[in-house]
Structure formats: structure tokens, C-alpha cells
Design a protein around this motif. Structure first.
Motif, PDB file in Angstrom:
ATOM      1  N   PRO A 166      24.683  47.307  29.480  1.00  0.00           N
ATOM      2  CA  PRO A 166      23.751  47.569  28.369  1.00  0.00           C
ATOM      3  C   PRO A 166      22.800  48.700  28.732  1.00  0.00           C
ATOM      4  CG  PRO A 166      23.938  45.214  28.796  1.00  0.00           C
ATOM      5  CD  PRO A 166      24.642  45.905  29.922  1.00  0.00           C
ATOM      6  N   ALA A 167      22.518  49.564  27.785  1.00  0.00           N
ATOM      7  CA  ALA A 167      21.688  50.741  28.051  1.00  0.00           C
ATOM      8  C   ALA A 167      20.280  50.373  28.498  1.00  0.00           C
ATOM      9  CB  ALA A 167      21.640  51.624  26.811  1.00  0.00           C
ATOM     10  N   ASP A 168      19.802  49.199  28.121  1.00  0.00           N
ATOM     11  CA  ASP A 168      18.450  48.792  28.526  1.00  0.00           C
ATOM     12  C   ASP A 168      18.449  47.887  29.760  1.00  0.00           C
ATOM     13  OD1 ASP A 168      19.581  46.589  27.366  1.00  0.00           O
ATOM     14  OD2 ASP A 168      17.932  46.176  25.972  1.00  0.00           O
ATOM     15  N   SER A 169      19.609  47.756  30.413  1.00  0.00           N
ATOM     16  CA  SER A 169      19.686  46.945  31.633  1.00  0.00           C
ATOM     17  C   SER A 169      19.142  47.726  32.824  1.00  0.00           C
ATOM     18  CB  SER A 169      21.140  46.566  31.905  1.00  0.00           C
ATOM     19  OG  SER A 169      21.320  46.103  33.229  1.00  0.00           O
ATOM     20  N   GLY A 226      24.051  42.997  25.000  1.00  0.00           N
ATOM     21  CA  GLY A 226      23.443  42.415  26.181  1.00  0.00           C
ATOM     22  C   GLY A 226      24.070  41.114  26.638  1.00  0.00           C
ATOM     23  N   ASP A 244      24.346  52.284  22.882  1.00  0.00           N
ATOM     24  CA  ASP A 244      23.703  51.160  23.557  1.00  0.00           C
ATOM     25  C   ASP A 244      24.466  50.698  24.800  1.00  0.00           C
ATOM     26  OD1 ASP A 244      21.595  50.940  21.648  1.00  0.00           O
ATOM     27  OD2 ASP A 244      23.033  50.055  20.255  1.00  0.00           O
ATOM     28  N   THR A 246      25.808  52.111  28.655  1.00  0.00           N
ATOM     29  CA  THR A 246      25.751  53.154  29.687  1.00  0.00           C
ATOM     30  C   THR A 246      26.916  52.954  30.661  1.00  0.00           C
ATOM     31  OG1 THR A 246      23.347  53.352  29.552  1.00  0.00           O
ATOM     32  CG2 THR A 246      24.399  54.108  31.589  1.00  0.00           C
TER      33      THR A 246
END
Length: 285
Positions: A166-169, A226, A244, A246
């Protein structure tokens, strides 16, 4: 009863249309005639070929095996009866995801330029052999080992593996990742057409939780939401970018072989030319 070519053509129409009424229209027959042909085939073979009910229609395992043999037999007959027509019929090239990676466009453009009378149709089919064993395509670009009986293969390349997170991980902030970095996470696995299993990790350091999906789109969606992480071949990052998700290199994971496969029996007449061009473009020719 002896099986004739018309019986095989009728069965192939049933299998490909997935519906007796549409198969009858395609064959210019009545639906009862198509039903009788199917029943006669099943009686002759001593096996149920189609599992059918009001709301369900699918080939049985015996039906899938017979479909491949029937498609091979019909193709061989057509080649013998009208080789010029067969030579220029479309060449259907299947793939489950990512096609030929960065070589996809060069392959399609070179083929169109050099073989204008034989269209090359690229078809995505979510299946371990991208529709090849079911007769839906003439050749297929596959990743990972292929041990299906009746298929010939040539290795065109190898691709390094990458992690998809996940891009926000927090994992997305790293330049590279390792299998150990991914082990604490939930693994998103695609057993239908993917090449990643828990066997990729050491037995004592595997993800303890998994989520199973059926295709690349669902795999990406699960990672973006996620729900976990994924592992794939490098071309996935190029062919399936997602805002979203990566992608990061995974240098300690073994590379994935990229293969071109086709059926040994009665291959499309242009198969040899496809193999030669694919090997030239990938630098293995």
C-alpha cells in the motif's frame, strides 16, 4: 455411434458459447438437435461433458479434456482441407497478466508490419495457462514453471520479483525490500494465474495470514485497500500502475521465467514465426 466432425464442431460451439441456444444459432441448428448431439457424445464417451441446469452451465473436467482434443482434431482437419485459409486466420495469443512486459508493444507492431495477413490478437484470460489448454488461444505468454502435458514451451526471459505494498505503508518509504520485511504482513495471493505462493518464503518465516483473489485487478485492489502485500514479476509495475500501490525491488527473491507456450498437437501455422520474433525481440534468438 461413430463420432464425426459435425459432432466435434457442435460440442466446441456449446463449450465456447456456454449456452445451448446460442450454440444452436451459431451452428444453424435447432436447440433440440444440439441437445441430442451432446447427449449422443456423452453416451459414446461414457462421461458427462457439461454440467448444466437452469442457472448453471460449465464443462466438467472430462468436458475440458475432451474440448482440447476436439479443438486439436478440428484444427488439424481445417489445416488439411484448406491450408491457405488456416494460414491467415488470426493467431490468438493469451496472457494472464502483463503480457510480454516491455516487449509487448514491439512484438505487436513488428508482427503487424511483418505478417499483415495473419492478425495477432492479444487476449487476457485469467487462467494458469491463459486459456491455452482450453483451446481459447493458440499460444500464450506465461510466467513461472509450466508442466502441463501436451504443451511445448520456450523461455524468452526472466524477470526479477518486486513487492507491491500500500502506498501509505511504512514499507513504501524503503528503496528495496526483502522477504523477511514482508513476512509479518498479510500476503495477497492469486492461485488462479499468479506465480507467488507461501513457498516463496522460508518455512519458518512465512506470512501467517493470506487473502486469496482470482485475478490481477482484485490483487491490486486488495493491496490498495491496505488488506496486505503482494509479490509479482517486475513487468507488473510497468503494465499495472496504481496510484495507491507502491512497487519496490525484492532482490532476495528468485526471478520469474517468462515463457511462450503452445500446444504440441496441430499448432497454428504461424507459431514458428511467433516464436522466432518473440525470441529476437527479447534477445534470446
Amino acid at each position: 455411434m461413430s463420432i464425426e466432425l459435425r459432432h466435434l464442431r457442435c460440442f466446441l460451439a456449446i463449450a465456447e458459447e456456454g449456452n445451448l441456444t446460442r450454440a444452436a444459432a451459431r451452428m444453424h441448428l435447432t436447440q433440440p438437435a444440439v441437445s441430442r448431439t451432446l447427449a449422443a457424445l456423452e453416451k459414446h464417451l461414457g462421461a458427462r461433458l457439461v454440467d448444466r441446469s437452469t442457472h448453471h452451465f460449465a464443462l466438467t473436467p472430462e468436458g475440458r479434456a475432451f474440448h482440447d482434443r476436439a479443438a486439436t482434431a478440428v484444427a488439424a482437419f481445417d489445416a488439411a482441407a484448406d491450408p491457405e485459409r488456416l494460414r491467415h486466420r488470426p493467431l490468438r495469443l493469451g496472457h494472464a497478466w502483463s503480457a510480454f512486459g516491455p516487449y509487448t508493444t514491439p512484438l505487436l507492431r513488428r508482427w503487424q508490419r511483418e505478417h499483415p495477413r495473419t492478425p495477432l490478437e492479444l487476449l487476457r484470460i485469467d487462467d494458469r495457462t491463459a486459456g491455452l489448454t482450453r483451446g481459447e488461444v493458440d499460444a500464450a505468454l506465461l510466467r513461472g514453471p509450466v508442466d502441463t502435458p501436451g504443451l511445448a514451451t520456450v523461455q524468452l526471459a526472466t524477470e526479477p520479483r518486486i513487492a507491491a505494498v500500500p502506498a501509505d505503508s511504512p514499507l513504501a518509504a524503503r528503496e528495496t525490500l526483502t522477504l523477511a520485511d514482508l513476512a509479518p504482513e498479510t500476503a495477497i495471493l492469486n492461485p488462479v494465474s499468479g506465480t507467488t505462493t507461501l513457498d516463496l518464503w522460508p518455512p519458518d518465516a512465512r506470512p501467517s495470514a493470506t487473502v486469496t483473489v482470482a485475478n490481477t485487478d482484485d490483487w491490486l485492489t486488495a493491496i490498495a485497500a491496505g488488506r496486505g502485500i503482494g509479490v509479482s514479476a517486475a513487468s507488473t509495475a510497468e503494465m499495472h500502475p496504481h496510484p495507491d500501490v507502491t512497487y519496490r525491488p525484492l532482490p532476495d527473491a528468485p526471478p520469474v521465467p517468462v515463457l511462450l507456450a503452445w500446444r504440441d498437437a496441430a499448432p497454428h501455422p504461424a507459431t514458428e514465426a511467433l516464436v522466432a520474433l518473440a525470441r529476437e525481440i527479447s534477445g534470446t534468438g
